[in-house]
Design a protein around this motif. Structure first.
Motif, PDB file in Angstrom:
ATOM      1  N   PRO A 199       0.733  -1.382  -0.076  1.00 45.68           N
ATOM      2  CA  PRO A 199       0.017   0.117  -0.052  1.00 45.68           C
ATOM      3  C   PRO A 199       0.925   1.155   0.117  1.00 45.68           C
ATOM      4  O   PRO A 199       1.716   1.457   0.645  1.00 45.68           O
ATOM      5  N   ARG A 200       0.271   2.153  -0.839  1.00 46.78           N
ATOM      6  CA  ARG A 200       1.328   3.447  -0.870  1.00 46.78           C
ATOM      7  C   ARG A 200       1.684   4.145   0.421  1.00 46.78           C
ATOM      8  O   ARG A 200       2.648   4.637   0.410  1.00 46.78           O
ATOM      9  N   ARG A 201       0.682   3.978   1.258  1.00 46.16           N
ATOM     10  CA  ARG A 201       0.983   4.747   2.435  1.00 46.16           C
ATOM     11  C   ARG A 201       1.972   4.354   3.219  1.00 46.16           C
ATOM     12  O   ARG A 201       2.665   4.987   4.138  1.00 46.16           O
ATOM     13  N   ARG A 202       2.395   3.088   2.900  1.00 51.43           N
ATOM     14  CA  ARG A 202       3.589   2.299   3.747  1.00 51.43           C
ATOM     15  C   ARG A 202       4.752   2.436   2.983  1.00 51.43           C
ATOM     16  O   ARG A 202       5.959   1.898   3.378  1.00 51.43           O
ATOM     17  N   ALA A 203       4.870   3.243   1.903  1.00 55.25           N
ATOM     18  CA  ALA A 203       6.194   3.537   1.027  1.00 55.25           C
ATOM     19  C   ALA A 203       6.450   4.922   1.223  1.00 55.25           C
ATOM     20  O   ALA A 203       7.362   5.359   0.480  1.00 55.25           O
ATOM     21  N   SER A 204       5.959   5.637   1.961  1.00 54.40           N
ATOM     22  CA  SER A 204       6.206   7.218   1.945  1.00 54.40           C
ATOM     23  C   SER A 204       7.845   7.512   2.189  1.00 54.40           C
ATOM     24  O   SER A 204       8.130   8.385   1.896  1.00 54.40           O
ATOM     25  N   ASP A 205       8.340   6.678   3.101  1.00 55.98           N
ATOM     26  CA  ASP A 205       9.503   6.925   3.536  1.00 55.98           C
ATOM     27  C   ASP A 205      10.706   6.220   2.711  1.00 55.98           C
ATOM     28  O   ASP A 205      11.923   6.037   3.253  1.00 55.98           O
ATOM     29  N   LEU A 206      10.331   5.573   1.580  1.00 54.70           N
ATOM     30  CA  LEU A 206      11.202   5.142   0.778  1.00 54.70           C
ATOM     31  C   LEU A 206      11.657   5.836  -0.353  1.00 54.70           C
ATOM     32  O   LEU A 206      10.862   6.547  -0.789  1.00 54.70           O
ATOM     33  N   ALA A 207      12.838   5.857  -0.716  1.00 56.51           N
ATOM     34  CA  ALA A 207      13.387   6.551  -2.023  1.00 56.51           C
ATOM     35  C   ALA A 207      13.272   5.691  -2.976  1.00 56.51           C
ATOM     36  O   ALA A 207      13.669   4.539  -3.164  1.00 56.51           O
ATOM     37  N   LEU A 208      12.320   6.160  -4.047  1.00 53.64           N
ATOM     38  CA  LEU A 208      12.252   5.312  -5.226  1.00 53.64           C
ATOM     39  C   LEU A 208      12.322   6.379  -6.380  1.00 53.64           C
ATOM     40  O   LEU A 208      12.103   7.414  -6.522  1.00 53.64           O
ATOM     41  N   PRO A 209      12.938   5.514  -7.532  1.00 54.32           N
ATOM     42  CA  PRO A 209      12.930   6.351  -8.990  1.00 54.32           C
ATOM     43  C   PRO A 209      11.675   6.861  -9.319  1.00 54.32           C
ATOM     44  O   PRO A 209      10.716   6.353  -8.881  1.00 54.32           O
ATOM     45  N   GLY A 210      11.751   7.626 -10.170  1.00 52.88           N
ATOM     46  CA  GLY A 210      10.595   8.425 -10.704  1.00 52.88           C
ATOM     47  C   GLY A 210       9.562   7.448 -11.671  1.00 52.88           C
ATOM     48  O   GLY A 210       8.588   8.016 -11.992  1.00 52.88           O
ATOM     49  N   ASN A 211      10.047   6.292 -12.279  1.00 52.04           N
ATOM     50  CA  ASN A 211       9.335   5.467 -13.139  1.00 52.04           C
ATOM     51  C   ASN A 211       9.345   4.008 -12.670  1.00 52.04           C
ATOM     52  O   ASN A 211      10.395   3.555 -11.967  1.00 52.04           O
ATOM     53  N   ASP A 212       8.565   3.426 -13.309  1.00 55.94           N
ATOM     54  CA  ASP A 212       8.422   1.995 -13.128  1.00 55.94           C
ATOM     55  C   ASP A 212       9.633   1.388 -13.743  1.00 55.94           C
ATOM     56  O   ASP A 212      10.260   1.951 -14.476  1.00 55.94           O
ATOM     57  N   PHE A 213      10.249   0.267 -13.015  1.00 64.02           N
ATOM     58  CA  PHE A 213      11.382  -0.174 -14.054  1.00 64.02           C
ATOM     59  C   PHE A 213      11.380  -1.755 -13.831  1.00 64.02           C
ATOM     60  O   PHE A 213      10.906  -2.578 -12.689  1.00 64.02           O
ATOM     61  N   TRP A 214      12.469  -2.316 -14.541  1.00 71.61           N
ATOM     62  CA  TRP A 214      12.713  -3.729 -14.341  1.00 71.61           C
ATOM     63  C   TRP A 214      14.125  -3.779 -14.018  1.00 71.61           C
ATOM     64  O   TRP A 214      15.004  -2.904 -14.549  1.00 71.61           O
ATOM     65  N   VAL A 215      14.768  -4.777 -13.178  1.00 73.34           N
ATOM     66  CA  VAL A 215      16.355  -4.934 -13.117  1.00 73.34           C
ATOM     67  C   VAL A 215      16.584  -6.450 -13.631  1.00 73.34           C
ATOM     68  O   VAL A 215      16.072  -7.009 -12.969  1.00 73.34           O
ATOM     69  N   PHE A 216      17.446  -6.428 -14.416  1.00 78.10           N
ATOM     70  CA  PHE A 216      17.789  -7.728 -15.092  1.00 78.10           C
ATOM     71  C   PHE A 216      19.068  -8.133 -14.720  1.00 78.10           C
ATOM     72  O   PHE A 216      20.260  -7.569 -14.793  1.00 78.10           O
ATOM     73  N   ASP A 217      19.371  -9.206 -13.788  1.00 76.93           N
ATOM     74  CA  ASP A 217      20.571  -9.710 -13.203  1.00 76.93           C
ATOM     75  C   ASP A 217      21.635  -8.688 -12.419  1.00 76.93           C
ATOM     76  O   ASP A 217      22.659  -8.949 -12.549  1.00 76.93           O
ATOM     77  N   GLY A 218      20.556  -7.909 -11.928  1.00 76.30           N
ATOM     78  CA  GLY A 218      21.426  -6.835 -11.071  1.00 76.30           C
ATOM     79  C   GLY A 218      22.343  -5.788 -12.027  1.00 76.30           C
ATOM     80  O   GLY A 218      23.357  -5.366 -11.512  1.00 76.30           O
ATOM     81  N   ARG A 219      22.313  -5.864 -13.213  1.00 78.66           N
ATOM     82  CA  ARG A 219      23.222  -5.185 -14.152  1.00 78.66           C
ATOM     83  C   ARG A 219      22.610  -4.297 -15.173  1.00 78.66           C
ATOM     84  O   ARG A 219      23.310  -3.320 -15.660  1.00 78.66           O
ATOM     85  N   ILE A 220      21.294  -4.602 -15.384  1.00 78.53           N
ATOM     86  CA  ILE A 220      20.663  -3.627 -16.497  1.00 78.53           C
ATOM     87  C   ILE A 220      19.307  -3.259 -15.921  1.00 78.53           C
ATOM     88  O   ILE A 220      18.363  -4.033 -15.203  1.00 78.53           O
ATOM     89  N   VAL A 221      18.979  -1.740 -16.039  1.00 81.39           N
ATOM     90  CA  VAL A 221      17.680  -1.329 -15.803  1.00 81.39           C
ATOM     91  C   VAL A 221      16.916  -1.085 -17.002  1.00 81.39           C
ATOM     92  O   VAL A 221      17.328  -0.421 -17.938  1.00 81.39           O
ATOM     93  N   ARG A 222      15.593  -1.544 -16.932  1.00 80.76           N
ATOM     94  CA  ARG A 222      14.740  -0.921 -18.394  1.00 80.76           C
ATOM     95  C   ARG A 222      13.710  -0.169 -17.555  1.00 80.76           C
ATOM     96  O   ARG A 222      12.968  -0.655 -16.719  1.00 80.76           O
TER      97      ARG A 222
END
Length: 171
Positions: free
Chosen positions: A103-126
């Motif tokens: 739930p979004r209210r439980r994420a308020s204190d997290l640092a999050l990028p501005g867009n949705d993403f995938w991370v592949f093998d901890g080396r590539i972000v889409r």
């Protein structure tokens, strides 16, 4: 940022260990005919309605790649997110993904990028880009270690707070 963006299928095919996906929007592809059918009361069968996705994910998991998806959501859920919730077991989980909800209210204190993403093998972000109403408009692929680290740490922090799909009950 990469000027040439490989297809999602290619990125997943090159994946050896893990793929993680963070979704943070309340609406995606509102013109999706399957979503429209769902809104009209049609029962959705994940493998039947999304055969390419189901096949791709199933094959990837069968190769030993762990796929985790976390959805940060507003409550009460928007229509599209309710649709995703309803099809998660028959589509995502059935294909082998692990899915959590935060739930979004439980994420308020997290640092999050501005867009949705995938991370592949901890080396590539889409990163995926969407219009305000949720239509997909493009993507970028990044291999910058700092960007990968940012996205990986954001995902893991959110994942730790997330509720497994089997236990999540939308407000």
């Amino acid at each position: 940022m990469s000027p040439e963006v490989p297809s999602f299928s290619d990125l997943l095919a090159e994946c050896d260990e893990s793929a993680v996906h963070l979704e943070m929007r309340d609406s995606y592809t509102p013109s999706d005919p399957v979503f429209r059918d769902w809104k009209a009361g049609v029962r959705i069968d994940g493998p039947k309605h999304y055969p390419e996705w189901f096949g791709l994910v199933s094959a990837t998991v069968a190769r030993g790649v762990q796929i985790r998806r976390l959805r940060i959501v507003s409550e009460p859920l928007a229509d599209f997110i309710r649709f995703e919730y309803d099809v998660t077991v028959g589509l995502n989980v059935a294909a082998g993904e692990q899915v959590r909800w935060l739930p979004r209210r439980r994420a308020s204190d997290l640092a999050l990028p501005g867009n949705d993403f995938w991370v592949f093998d901890g080396r590539i972000v889409r990163f995926g880009y969407f219009t305000g109403d949720g239509e997909f408009v493009g993507q970028d692929v990044w291999e910058d270690p700092d960007v990968v680290k940012l996205c990986t740490s954001a995902f893991e922090a959110a994942w730790e707070r997330g509720v497994d799909h089997d236990d999540y009950r939308p407000a």
